[in-house]
Design an enzyme around this catalytic site. Sequence first.
Site, PDB file in Angstrom:
ATOM      1  CG  HIS A  42      -0.074  -0.087   2.673  1.00  0.00           C
ATOM      2  ND1 HIS A  42      -0.037  -1.415   3.129  1.00  0.00           N
ATOM      3  CD2 HIS A  42       0.419   0.866   3.082  1.00  0.00           C
ATOM      4  CE1 HIS A  42       0.836  -1.008   4.239  1.00  0.00           C
ATOM      5  NE2 HIS A  42       1.168   0.214   4.203  1.00  0.00           N
ATOM      6  CG  HIS A 127       7.486   4.847   0.731  1.00  0.00           C
ATOM      7  ND1 HIS A 127       7.030   5.895   1.290  1.00  0.00           N
ATOM      8  CD2 HIS A 127       7.692   3.737   1.676  1.00  0.00           C
ATOM      9  CE1 HIS A 127       7.114   5.646   2.630  1.00  0.00           C
ATOM     10  NE2 HIS A 127       7.279   4.442   3.002  1.00  0.00           N
TER      11      HIS A 127
END
Length: 190
Positions: A42, A127
């Site tokens: 995620h 990220h």
Amino acid sequence: MRLFAAVLPAEHVVHELAAEVAELKRLPGADALRWTGRPGWHFTLAFYGEVADDVVPALSDRLARAAHRTAPFGLAVCGGGQFGHGRALWAGASGDVADLRLLAERAEAAARKAGVPMEEHRRYKAHLTVARSRDAFETRPYVDALADFTSSAWTVDDLVLVRSNLPRSGVRGEQPRYEVVGRWSLDGAG
């Protein structure tokens, strides 16, 4: 409960990333890393830490407003890098990253307004963590391998509130369990 706001990649993107991670796992030294599993993939927007149960409704209301004000946008998983002097390997994002950053700022502001204590604000870095290590490791081969990776694009059309259940068994390699506890559609009304 331990919570964070996130954007989840589309299922077809998860499959593409899984194929790339399978290749990374073939590199020398890869068996010394703790690879995150698909359920852990995620883009964290804001990490809230432990949030009291009685604060969750206000946080949810604020996140709903943040989603309501944000239009859907396109992203792809692209490239990679490392954090923590080689303790975390991540895949990055391309596409409407400025919109992702704006959603992250709104998710952080939602928490502050709901009374969730937040750490000092840091510039958002999109990220998705793919591996971790307790000790520093040589990330260059992995970052170099990720440099040419770009997934298919998808439209980010919701914001999720996720509960993170940390491992309790002490078994090496056990992964946290993630549970979506709230989901709001992005509709760009403001």
